[in-house]
Design a protein around this motif. Structure first.
Motif, PDB file in Angstrom:
ATOM      1  N   LEU A 110       0.833  -1.196   0.000  1.00  0.00           N
ATOM      2  CA  LEU A 110       0.000   0.000   0.000  1.00  0.00           C
ATOM      3  C   LEU A 110       0.870   1.248   0.000  1.00  0.00           C
ATOM      4  O   LEU A 110       1.940   1.283   0.620  1.00  0.00           O
ATOM      5  N   LEU A 111       0.404   2.247  -0.687  1.00  0.00           N
ATOM      6  CA  LEU A 111       0.993   3.586  -0.642  1.00  0.00           C
ATOM      7  C   LEU A 111      -0.069   4.537  -0.114  1.00  0.00           C
ATOM      8  O   LEU A 111      -1.159   4.648  -0.699  1.00  0.00           O
ATOM      9  N   ILE A 112       0.232   5.185   0.990  1.00  0.00           N
ATOM     10  CA  ILE A 112      -0.640   6.252   1.483  1.00  0.00           C
ATOM     11  C   ILE A 112      -0.036   7.546   0.960  1.00  0.00           C
ATOM     12  O   ILE A 112       1.030   7.986   1.411  1.00  0.00           O
ATOM     13  N   LEU A 113      -0.695   8.093  -0.030  1.00  0.00           N
ATOM     14  CA  LEU A 113      -0.158   9.208  -0.820  1.00  0.00           C
ATOM     15  C   LEU A 113      -0.701  10.533  -0.289  1.00  0.00           C
ATOM     16  O   LEU A 113      -1.916  10.671  -0.081  1.00  0.00           O
ATOM     17  N   LEU A 114       0.196  11.478  -0.082  1.00  0.00           N
ATOM     18  CA  LEU A 114      -0.166  12.788   0.480  1.00  0.00           C
ATOM     19  C   LEU A 114       0.283  13.904  -0.461  1.00  0.00           C
ATOM     20  O   LEU A 114       1.264  13.738  -1.205  1.00  0.00           O
ATOM     21  N   ARG A 115      -0.419  15.028  -0.379  1.00  0.00           N
ATOM     22  CA  ARG A 115       0.029  16.197  -1.136  1.00  0.00           C
ATOM     23  C   ARG A 115       1.116  16.927  -0.356  1.00  0.00           C
ATOM     24  O   ARG A 115       2.030  17.503  -0.943  1.00  0.00           O
ATOM     25  N   GLU A 116       1.002  16.896   0.949  1.00  0.00           N
ATOM     26  CA  GLU A 116       1.962  17.565   1.829  1.00  0.00           C
ATOM     27  C   GLU A 116       2.058  16.770   3.122  1.00  0.00           C
ATOM     28  O   GLU A 116       1.352  15.781   3.303  1.00  0.00           O
ATOM     29  N   GLU A 117       2.931  17.191   4.008  1.00  0.00           N
ATOM     30  CA  GLU A 117       3.108  16.467   5.258  1.00  0.00           C
ATOM     31  C   GLU A 117       1.769  16.369   5.992  1.00  0.00           C
ATOM     32  O   GLU A 117       0.989  17.328   6.015  1.00  0.00           O
ATOM     33  N   PRO A 118       1.479  15.183   6.583  1.00  0.00           N
ATOM     34  CA  PRO A 118       0.157  14.991   7.186  1.00  0.00           C
ATOM     35  C   PRO A 118      -0.047  15.864   8.431  1.00  0.00           C
ATOM     36  O   PRO A 118       0.897  16.159   9.165  1.00  0.00           O
ATOM     37  N   SER A 119      -1.288  16.263   8.628  1.00  0.00           N
ATOM     38  CA  SER A 119      -1.652  16.982   9.848  1.00  0.00           C
ATOM     39  C   SER A 119      -1.661  16.000  11.011  1.00  0.00           C
ATOM     40  O   SER A 119      -1.570  14.778  10.817  1.00  0.00           O
ATOM     41  N   GLY A 120      -1.788  16.543  12.220  1.00  0.00           N
ATOM     42  CA  GLY A 120      -1.807  15.677  13.388  1.00  0.00           C
ATOM     43  C   GLY A 120      -2.947  14.688  13.360  1.00  0.00           C
ATOM     44  O   GLY A 120      -2.774  13.504  13.685  1.00  0.00           O
ATOM     45  N   GLN A 121      -4.132  15.131  12.921  1.00  0.00           N
ATOM     46  CA  GLN A 121      -5.280  14.237  12.874  1.00  0.00           C
ATOM     47  C   GLN A 121      -5.098  13.177  11.800  1.00  0.00           C
ATOM     48  O   GLN A 121      -5.445  12.010  11.992  1.00  0.00           O
ATOM     49  N   GLN A 122      -4.513  13.585  10.656  1.00  0.00           N
ATOM     50  CA  GLN A 122      -4.250  12.617   9.587  1.00  0.00           C
ATOM     51  C   GLN A 122      -3.242  11.566  10.040  1.00  0.00           C
ATOM     52  O   GLN A 122      -3.404  10.373   9.792  1.00  0.00           O
ATOM     53  N   ARG A 123      -2.220  12.036  10.730  1.00  0.00           N
ATOM     54  CA  ARG A 123      -1.186  11.109  11.193  1.00  0.00           C
ATOM     55  C   ARG A 123      -1.775  10.081  12.156  1.00  0.00           C
ATOM     56  O   ARG A 123      -1.489   8.875  12.058  1.00  0.00           O
ATOM     57  N   SER A 124      -2.629  10.539  13.061  1.00  0.00           N
ATOM     58  CA  SER A 124      -3.257   9.621  14.008  1.00  0.00           C
ATOM     59  C   SER A 124      -4.140   8.610  13.286  1.00  0.00           C
ATOM     60  O   SER A 124      -4.143   7.410  13.622  1.00  0.00           O
ATOM     61  N   ALA A 125      -4.878   9.076  12.275  1.00  0.00           N
ATOM     62  CA  ALA A 125      -5.762   8.186  11.535  1.00  0.00           C
ATOM     63  C   ALA A 125      -4.966   7.163  10.725  1.00  0.00           C
ATOM     64  O   ALA A 125      -5.341   5.991  10.633  1.00  0.00           O
ATOM     65  N   ILE A 126      -3.853   7.606  10.136  1.00  0.00           N
ATOM     66  CA  ILE A 126      -2.995   6.685   9.363  1.00  0.00           C
ATOM     67  C   ILE A 126      -2.447   5.592  10.282  1.00  0.00           C
ATOM     68  O   ILE A 126      -2.460   4.400   9.949  1.00  0.00           O
TER      69      ILE A 126
END
Length: 926
Positions: A117-133
């Protein structure tokens, strides 16, 4: 071409599965609540795997099975993804995407393959995104999915891909799962061939990568335990074609390159059939092992054959049929991989270069270093050109190979090689001319095999293509082994190989007709798998072939004789005492003349080396040289003049005395010792070793008084050295001189077994003064010379001295059975025979090469008070074939049938595990 195995051999209708289908399980996912999602998702994955395992691997639609599993995993992951607290605002949702890559990205997922799997981002993840990932990845692991993942921005992906071709390849195969589709579009733009890894560089990198991967697997499709994913002819070779196709043509479809002549419809169909077989094997392997296993280990081959519907027949085991289908498939993939990559090479690397054409004749020309036909109708108009092209290649070292387009034409026109073609004298002459050609004969024969031409010209060759033998002795298929024999024969000519093959190198230089040797090599195993004695059947085939090709009567008979007797020399060297003049005379009588001996020696050495590289060591090499040289002497002397034993003994003693005089030892000193020795001692030991023994025995028995002499003689004399005489080079030679005792052999072999020594030869003799003179030739357990240094010698001396001075037998060190040996059900066979002209009983034992065989046999012999006079120890793959020459305590043969039967039963009981044999298996001959 791979053939579907006989549908009558397996059940084509799968039993109704008691498990829920993947579609049913997928439908249930919608009802999973966040509160118990871990348990329910884990259960769903377990039930899905159980359903996959219940499928009949022999009859399922394999493409549907792996695509359905990929779709099911999609559903599991999306359910897991959507159950997490992702940011609700549109901007955050547009900044993340879940992408399948690698094999999962292709939608080709086997039961236990990694889920990349590749979790693809446009920019560095936010804190909430990081927790969800993190929560998503933890959930995936909790539900027992084999996740391989990376979390990267589009820019990071592009930078990583630019540096690493493996990452770039992974990104070539991507599939959108959820999140922002626009992000994946941006990734495509940033990693397109206009930005990084243009088609030319990508092609070169993938070809380099493939070569390195093939090298790790010995550059052969025919490994004993092949890797169906990474070895030559494996799934990676198919994927390499796909990756380059996608990068260059921007398409996922092989069919799209048919119109550009990179692939034909027939080749596409063949690729699909090969892929179907490899997928089916991999699917079965995963369900059998419960893990991402890609190696066809011995542990699995029999069960896989059963799972895939193969059944034993009179001629071949089911496992042999299965592996034959695999090897043929791998060969076809390798051939098509080479063909297509050469097309790509011309299109991608040479598309702007000017072709340099050099005419050869009206049929062939050289284009940029590769031979090609002058027109597409060449082979149809001139069928003989199918053989001629390989003759040209074998006569000219400046031509690199065959152009892909011409190789394809050869494949397409193989049907022209029919009975009329084989009866054409011109074609017969071309084939013999090929065998006489100076350059790269092995390469041409290999090319002819891979394109199908060799099997068309010699139809029986088709029967051995991919034919394996389920043992550890023959590590190549019969066709691969046959061509390696030819390759070894060619190697004998090379100056750099003269040190390894000194006798063979001399022989091939003086053989009157080298093509006869190659013909014997081609035919020696051609009849394997047909039932019956392959040597006899092959000899008949060879004689017919030679006569058909207008060889002389003498030449035809020689080739036929070589095929019929191709095992004679190796059997004699390994199973008989080649220092026995009677053995030499009998072998010389069977050979008949020097020319036959020369051809047979070259064929035998080439055959041994092509059977298993571990078989050819200094020990076997010098055994063969000794047999050759002694037979040569016997032939010069004349078969009507066998050597006189008294003359042999007299000459040996005289040579030993000459060596002893160098150490100031004269005949009057040695006579008291030699007078106690039997004639066998002087017949079976070399003059060098006799001098060595005598010198050390004299030193051992030096004394100041009679009493001290007796005390010192009772202590065993143990001599150890690196052997270099009479067929023992590269081995450890151990000489034991001690008072005779009933369990001497058992004590000695147990001690050496505990030292990690593998005994190859044992000579046990007793003097008139009741002293035993025992010589052992030993290698380490891998059949290689043991570490030959002073400390090792001292360890051997100490261990043997301690063992012989104790009254009880030492315990044998417990060693685990090697993994591969556990899967062979070899029942012990024991043969006892007495011959009128011999003073001993011959015991032949054939059994599984399990740890401590000789120690076990020695214990049995000790129990029956049997004395061992000589032993020939041979290990052939998984099978040990040992011969013992024994007597009773009165030095007489063992004649009592009851004792013989009891001895046989005891050997069976000790050597066979209870589950292997419940009844004795062997014969007693008198």
């Amino acid at each position: 071409m791979p053939q579907e195995h006989n549908t009558q051999e397996h059940n084509t209708t799968a039993a109704a599965s008691p498990h829920k289908t993947l579609a049913e399980l997928t439908a249930e996912l919608s009802s999973i609540s966040p509160d118990n999602r871990i348990t329910l998702l884990r259960n769903a994955v377990q039930q899905g795997r159980a359903y996959q395992k219940s499928l009949d691997c022999a009859s399922i639609d394999i493409l549907s099975a792996i695509c359905e599993w990929s779709a099911f995993i999609d559903a599991i992951l999306l359910t897991a993804w959507n159950s997490l607290p992702w940011p609700k605002n549109d901007e955050d949702r547009a900044n993340i995407s879940l992408v399948a890559v690698g094999g999962y990205g292709r939608g080709e997922l086997h039961p236990h393959s990694d889920i990349d799997l590749l979790i693809l981002l446009r920019e560095e993840p936010s804190g909430q995104q990081r927790s969800a990932i993190e929560a998503f990845l933890t959930l995936a692991w909790d539900i027992k999915l084999d996740i391989g993942h990376s979390v990267r921005t589009v820019k990071e992906c592009a930078n990583a891909a630019k540096k690493d071709i493996t990452i770039m390849t992974n990104l070539v195969e991507n599939r959108y799962l959820t999140g922002s589709a626009e992000l994946l579009t941006e990734l495509h733009e940033k990693t397109g061939s206009d930005y990084i890894w243009p088609a030319k560089e990508f092609y070169q990198a993938k070809v380099k990568e493939q070569k390195a991967r093939h090298k790790k697997h010995n550059n052969t499709e025919y490994n004993l335990e092949p890797d169906i994913k990474n070895a030559p002819g494996g799934l990676r070779d198919l994927q390499t074609i796909g990756w380059i196709t996608k990068r260059y043509f921007q398409t996922d479809s092989y069919a799209s390159i048919i119109t550009q002549w990179f692939l034909t419809e027939d080749e596409l169909a063949l690729l699909d059939r090969c892929k179907d077989l490899l997928w089916r094997v991999r699917f079965a392997l995963h369900t059998l092992t419960g893990r991402d296993e890609n190696r066809l280990l011995f542990n699995h081959q029999r069960e896989l054959a059963n799972l895939l519907g193969y059944r034993d027949s009179d001629a071949n085991l089911a496992v042999e049929k299965f592996m034959k289908a695999y090897y043929r498939c791998a060969m076809e993939i390798s051939e098509l991989n080479d063909l297509i990559l050469q097309h790509f090479n011309e299109a991608i690397l040479q598309n702007s270069s000017t072709s340099q054409i050099t005419p050869i004749n009206s049929r062939f020309q050289v284009c940029n270093g590769y031979i090609e036909v002058t027109g597409p109708e060449t082979f149809r108009k001139y069928p003989s050109a199918l053989l001629e092209i390989f003759v040209v290649l074998a006569q000219r070292s400046d031509i690199a190979g065959i152009r892909a387009s011409t190789m394809r034409l050869i494949r397409d026109h193989c049907y022209l090689v029919d009975k009329d073609f084989r009866n054409n004298p011109q074609n017969n002459s071309l084939f013999i001319e090929l065998l006489r050609s100076p350059h790269r004969l092995f390469t041409q024969l290999k090319r002819m095999k891979r394109c199908g031409l060799l099997g068309q010209y010699i139809p029986d060759f088709n029967g051995i293509v991919g034919q394996m033998q389920y043992d550890l002795f023959h590590i190549y298929t019969v066709d691969a082994h046959t061509l390696l024999v030819i390759k070894n024969m060619r190697r004998f000519r090379y100056p750099e190989r003269r040190r390894e093959f000194p006798v063979a190198g001399e022989i091939v230089e003086r053989l009157p007709k080298i093509e006869l040797l190659y013909l014997a090599g081609l035919f020696h195993d051609l009849a394997k798998g047909r039932g019956g004695d392959h040597s006899e059947l092959g000899a008949d085939d060879a004689e017919v072939f030679c006569k058909h090709h207008r060889l002389t009567r003498w030449d035809s008979r020689l080739v036929s004789w070589l095929v019929r007797n191709h095992l004679l020399m190796s059997i004699t060297a390994q199973k008989k005492d080649v220092s026995d003049p009677e053995v030499i005379h009998e072998f010389a009588r069977q050979v008949g003349d020097q020319i036959s001996l020369d051809y047979l020696y070259a064929l035998t050495v080439a055959d041994i080396c092509a059977t298993n590289p571990k078989l050819w060591n200094n020990w076997r090499a010098t055994l063969m040289r000794q047999l050759y040289r002694e037979t040569k002497r016997a032939l010069r002397r004349g078969l009507e003049n066998p050597i006189n034993k008294e003359e042999w003994i007299s000459e040996t003693k005289e040579r030993a005395l000459i060596l002893l005089r160098v150490h100031n030892i004269v005949s009057t000193q040695v006579e008291p010792i030699w007078s106690q020795m039997s004639d066998d001692y002087f017949m079976r030991e070399s003059a060098d070793d006799i001098a060595w023994h005598t010198r050390e025995i004299l030193a051992h028995t030096e004394h100041k008084s009679e009493g001290s002499r007796i005390d010192k003689e009772r202590k065993p004399l143990i001599l150890v050295k690196k052997s270099g005489a009479r067929g023992h080079e590269g081995a450890t030679q151990i000489f034991v001189y001690t008072e005779d005792q009933p369990n001497l052999f058992a004590k000695s072999v147990i001690a050496m077994d505990n030292l990690g020594l593998s005994i190859q030869d044992a000579r046990i003799m007793t003097s008139n003064s009741n002293f035993s003179l025992d010589t052992y030739i030993a290698l380490d357990r891998e059949s290689q010379p043991s570490e030959l240094h002073e400390q090792r010698f001292n360890d051997i001396k100490t261990a043997l001295t301690d063992a012989l001075e104790k009254s009880a037998l030492a315990a044998t060190t417990d060693r685990l059975m090697p993994r591969q040996l556990k899967h062979f059900n070899i029942r012990t066979e024991v043969f006892l025979s007495n011959q009128p002209d011999r003073k001993n009983t011959i015991i032949e034992i054939r059994t599984l090469d399990q740890p401590g065989i000789l120690a076990t046999v020695g214990r049995v012999f000790q129990r029956f008070q049997i004395l061992v006079n000589n032993a020939k120890i041979t290990t052939l793959g998984e099978c040990a074939e040992d011969i013992f020459f024994v007597t009773d305590q009165a030095l007489q043969p063992i004649n009592d049938p009851k004792i013989c039967q009891s001895l046989q039963d005891a050997l069976h009981a000790e050597l066979d595990q209870p589950q292997k044999s419940d009844t004795p298996n062997g014969t007693i001959e008198f």
